[in-house]
Design a protein around this motif. Structure first.
Motif, mmCIF file in Angstrom:
data_model
loop_
_atom_site.group_PDB
_atom_site.id
_atom_site.type_symbol
_atom_site.label_atom_id
_atom_site.label_comp_id
_atom_site.label_asym_id
_atom_site.label_seq_id
_atom_site.Cartn_x
_atom_site.Cartn_y
_atom_site.Cartn_z
ATOM 1 N N MET A 125 0.929 -1.060 -0.031
ATOM 2 C CA MET A 125 0.094 -0.004 -0.006
ATOM 3 C C MET A 125 0.817 1.238 0.116
ATOM 4 S SD MET A 125 -2.807 -1.377 2.752
ATOM 5 C CE MET A 125 -3.265 0.217 3.331
ATOM 6 N N ARG A 126 1.777 1.363 -0.932
ATOM 7 C CA ARG A 126 2.663 2.359 -1.048
ATOM 8 C C ARG A 126 2.338 3.973 -1.045
ATOM 9 N NH1 ARG A 126 5.251 -1.720 -4.115
ATOM 10 N NH2 ARG A 126 7.298 -2.048 -2.892
ATOM 11 N N GLU A 127 1.182 4.200 -1.690
ATOM 12 C CA GLU A 127 0.607 5.219 -1.754
ATOM 13 C C GLU A 127 0.041 5.760 -0.191
ATOM 14 O OE1 GLU A 127 -2.219 6.864 -4.667
ATOM 15 O OE2 GLU A 127 -1.170 5.353 -6.295
ATOM 16 N N LEU A 221 -7.324 8.746 7.580
ATOM 17 C CA LEU A 221 -6.795 8.530 5.851
ATOM 18 C C LEU A 221 -7.421 7.453 5.174
ATOM 19 C CD1 LEU A 221 -4.520 10.003 4.211
ATOM 20 C CD2 LEU A 221 -3.119 8.203 5.065
ATOM 21 N N ALA A 222 -7.447 6.533 5.735
ATOM 22 C CA ALA A 222 -8.067 5.143 5.264
ATOM 23 C C ALA A 222 -9.530 5.425 4.462
ATOM 24 C CB ALA A 222 -8.144 3.877 6.139
ATOM 25 N N CYS A 223 -10.287 6.534 5.366
ATOM 26 C CA CYS A 223 -11.724 6.796 4.631
ATOM 27 C C CYS A 223 -11.306 7.624 3.404
ATOM 28 C CB CYS A 223 -12.377 7.583 5.795
ATOM 29 S SG CYS A 223 -12.911 6.520 7.159
ATOM 30 N N ILE A 224 -10.416 8.575 3.584
ATOM 31 C CA ILE A 224 -10.096 9.299 2.361
ATOM 32 C C ILE A 224 -9.672 8.557 0.954
ATOM 33 C CG2 ILE A 224 -8.569 11.122 1.368
ATOM 34 C CD1 ILE A 224 -8.306 12.487 3.829
ATOM 35 N N LYS A 229 -10.350 5.505 -3.888
ATOM 36 C CA LYS A 229 -9.918 4.178 -4.442
ATOM 37 C C LYS A 229 -11.043 3.431 -4.557
ATOM 38 C CE LYS A 229 -5.599 5.493 -4.784
ATOM 39 N NZ LYS A 229 -4.737 5.631 -5.846
ATOM 40 N N LYS A 230 -12.185 3.358 -4.056
ATOM 41 C CA LYS A 230 -13.205 2.539 -3.798
ATOM 42 C C LYS A 230 -12.680 1.043 -3.856
ATOM 43 C CE LYS A 230 -16.211 5.729 -5.053
ATOM 44 N NZ LYS A 230 -16.963 6.506 -4.044
ATOM 45 N N ASP A 231 -11.776 0.960 -2.879
ATOM 46 C CA ASP A 231 -11.030 -0.524 -2.651
ATOM 47 C C ASP A 231 -11.348 -0.948 -1.314
ATOM 48 O OD1 ASP A 231 -9.367 -2.609 -2.439
ATOM 49 O OD2 ASP A 231 -7.639 -1.551 -3.490
ATOM 50 N N ASP A 232 -11.724 -2.263 -1.230
ATOM 51 C CA ASP A 232 -11.968 -3.069 0.000
ATOM 52 C C ASP A 232 -10.853 -2.991 1.038
ATOM 53 O OD1 ASP A 232 -14.529 -3.484 -0.610
ATOM 54 O OD2 ASP A 232 -14.096 -5.758 -1.059
ATOM 55 N N THR A 233 -9.516 -2.806 0.428
ATOM 56 C CA THR A 233 -8.512 -2.716 1.304
ATOM 57 C C THR A 233 -8.687 -1.721 2.467
ATOM 58 O OG1 THR A 233 -7.221 -3.618 -0.615
ATOM 59 C CG2 THR A 233 -5.710 -3.058 1.195
ATOM 60 N N TYR A 234 -9.000 -0.498 1.810
ATOM 61 C CA TYR A 234 -8.985 0.502 2.709
ATOM 62 C C TYR A 234 -10.067 0.492 3.742
ATOM 63 C CZ TYR A 234 -5.571 2.005 -0.519
ATOM 64 O OH TYR A 234 -4.626 2.009 -1.638
ATOM 65 N N LYS A 299 -25.024 3.480 -1.554
ATOM 66 C CA LYS A 299 -24.674 4.736 -0.968
ATOM 67 C C LYS A 299 -24.083 4.517 0.576
ATOM 68 C CE LYS A 299 -27.995 7.409 -3.366
ATOM 69 N NZ LYS A 299 -29.334 8.029 -3.244
ATOM 70 N N ILE A 300 -23.960 3.621 1.239
ATOM 71 C CA ILE A 300 -23.454 3.345 2.310
ATOM 72 C C ILE A 300 -22.122 3.360 2.604
ATOM 73 C CG2 ILE A 300 -23.155 2.089 4.511
ATOM 74 C CD1 ILE A 300 -25.943 3.120 4.205
ATOM 75 N N TRP A 301 -21.372 3.071 1.360
ATOM 76 C CA TRP A 301 -19.811 3.188 1.393
ATOM 77 C C TRP A 301 -19.571 4.866 1.409
ATOM 78 C CZ3 TRP A 301 -15.904 -0.431 0.093
ATOM 79 C CH2 TRP A 301 -14.804 -0.029 0.129
ATOM 80 N N ASN A 302 -20.033 5.612 0.651
ATOM 81 C CA ASN A 302 -19.744 6.787 0.689
ATOM 82 C C ASN A 302 -19.806 7.461 2.110
ATOM 83 O OD1 ASN A 302 -18.267 6.768 -1.765
ATOM 84 N ND2 ASN A 302 -20.055 8.105 -2.659
#
Lengths: 332, 200
Positions: A125-127, A221-224, A229-234, A299-302
């Motif tokens: 997760m470099r970025e 930061l993970a929420c940003i 990225k819309k990625d599950d990892t975060y 919509k719950i993700w956002n």
């Protein structure tokens, strides 16, 4: 009371700590530049160098923390509070490592350790990691300029104890005009010692909260990144790190109550701004953990991600409320 | 049942948000008052402010308890009974609040919910097949402990504020909430530790 030995220890901490923290500041600055370069050019070497420099920063911060421990032990050994009327020693100071300017240092130190652990365990997760490093840079900047524990170590305590020492000296030389001034000062010093500096609560309540604040910075930061990225990892990272911070936050807030009941019997602390802000912060993090159960729903993700960001803004607000001067928590 | 759980969760978030707004109102009000009234924190206005905040918080806490009351018996009863339970609880709170005060209304709600939740915790501990959103023995015990802890916590503030056992009851609620949270959030880690301990 050996005031000169205390002063000597304080000077040592100042003498060694200031250049040490300046080095951390400069290294963090370089590390931030490298992080920005990585984000811009995506060259792995920048990320690697940034990581190594941040690791060095954490090492130096640990030395700084040890230096502060040394100072606190020295205070315990050299400063005691003596009743000037009975000559009885009423107690020695056991000052926690997170008061006055040291608060932000401890918070930053916790964050730095969490950052390195994440960086080491999630190298891919470099970025995200270099972005965490940029936040670390902000912490160092704020702490260095606004809450530097080595610039004037334990400034508030130092002011109190210096005043007390001057009063005792004036008593010895016969310059103290009124005994009741000394009696009043002693009462205030004793109250501060029993209900603030030496209370076991101060060893539990603040560090738990600062640790959770450090963990919640990662959530922020993970929420940003969830939004970008819309990625599950975060999302998974945001949840796991919030879980780690939530329990110390809950326990830390709750454990404050029994102490407040005793120490603030006649103080206005019910529904005081700091209490309101703390409840607000706890409510928001509780909502965050509830909402993320259904993060896959429309919509719950956002909504979850935005809530995580609002949570952190509230956290900063809660911390700053103390400095705005209303209620028993406030610094006046 | 899944949709039902979703509605309860969203409802909880909304009620928590309202409580959050109440806190925000409290912060702004306190600053404005401190700015305009000299020595506000030691004046009569401060006592009025505290009592207003208590009044604002009470219906929100009741709403939270109603949601909790839907959450707790859902382990035992089917959905139609849950809806009736919620309506009955709201009715009881309303009638007692009109006849006496809202504090008594809240107290009765809590007294009804305390044995129910205690029973749920005991049944969970005894491994009865209750309906839980999450699986795992420890997680379910944790969830029951948190719910019971919240009820004891609120009951303590409503009924035992000046009692000598106030702090003791507070510690009990704190242990229930914190240990419950630990069981819920760190189930895997606790299982691994237990496994390691057994191997030793």
């Amino acid at each position: 009371m050996d005031f000169s030995a205390y002063l000597s220890a304080r000077n040592t901490v100042q003498f060694l700590g200031e250049p040490l923290f300046t080095t951390v500041f400069l290294l963090a600055l370089i590390s931030c530049v490298l992080s920005v370069l990585y984000l811009y050019k995506k060259e792995e070497r920048y990320e690697k160098m940034s990581f190594l420099i941040s690791l060095a920063c954490v090492f130096l911060l640990t030395i700084g923390f040890i230096l502060l421990i040394y100072f606190h032990i020295k205070i315990h050994q050299t400063i005691d509070l003596q009743d000037p009327f009975s000559n009885e020693i009423v107690g020695k100071y056991w000052i926690p490592l997170w008061i006055n300017e040291e608060k932000l240092y401890f918070w930053m130190f916790c964050f730095a350790i969490i950052m390195i652990l994440i960086w080491k365990s999630k190298r891919e997760m470099r970025e995200f990691n270099v972005s965490l490093n940029l936040i670390f840079g902000v912490y160092v900047f704020v702490c260095f300029f606004f809450s530097n524990p080595f610039k004037s170590p334990l400034s508030q305590f130092h002011e109190e104890i210096s005043l007390w020492n001057s009063a005792l000296a004036a008593l010895k030389t016969g310059q103290l005009a009124h005994w009741y001034v000394l009696a009043q000062l002693f009462e205030s010093m004793y109250g501060r010692m029993v209900y603030y500096y030496n209370t076991s609560y101060m060893w539990i309540h603040p560090p738990l909260l600062f640790f959770s604040y450090a963990a919640f910075t990662v959530t922020f930061l993970a929420c940003i990144f969830m939004l970008l990225k819309k990625d599950d990892t975060y999302e998974n990272l945001a949840y796991s790190i919030t879980k780690i911070g939530y329990l110390p936050l809950t326990f830390g807030i709750l454990i404050g109550y029994p102490w407040a009941v005793v120490a603030w019997q006649n103080e206005p602390w019910w529904w005081a701004p700091k209490i309101n802000a703390s409840i607000l912060m706890w409510i928001l993090y509780t909502s965050f953990l509830h909402l993320r159960i259904y993060v896959r729903e429309k919509k719950i993700w956002n909504l979850t991600a935005y809530l995580g960001i609002i949570c952190f803004i509230t956290l900063i607000f809660t911390y700053l409320v103390t400095y705005l001067g209303v209620g028993a928590h406030a610094y006046r | 049942m899944r949709n039902y759980d979703f509605i309860i969760v969203i409802g909880t978030v909304i009620v928590l948000a309202i409580l959050g707004f109440a806190c925000l109102f409290g912060i702004i009000y306190a600053y404005e008052s401190a700015k305009n009234i000299p020595n506000w924190e030691y004046s009569k206005e401060y006592s009025n402010y505290v009592s207003t905040m208590n009044k604002i918080a009470t219906p929100i806490v009741v709403a939270l308890l109603i949601l909790l009351s839907l959450c707790i018996p859902k382990r035992v009863f089917p959905r139609n009974i849950l809806n009736i339970t919620a309506l009955v609880l709201i009715g009881i709170f309303g009638i007692i609040s009109i006849l006496f005060t809202y504090v008594e209304g809240l107290l009765v709600l809590l007294v009804i919910m305390l044995p129910i939740q205690t029973a749920v915790l005991i049944l969970t501990l005894l491994k009865f097949e209750l309906k839980y959103e999450k699986r795992g023995y420890l997680t379910q015990i944790g969830s029951s402990m948190i719910h019971l802890g919240i009820i004891v916590f609120i009951l303590n503030f409503v009924a035992l504020r000046t009692a000598t056992i106030h702090l003791m009851v507070f510690y009990i609620s704190m242990v229930l909430i914190c240990v419950g949270s630990a069981f819920t959030f760190y189930t895997q880690e606790i299982y691994e530790q237990i496994k390691k301990f057994r191997e030793i």
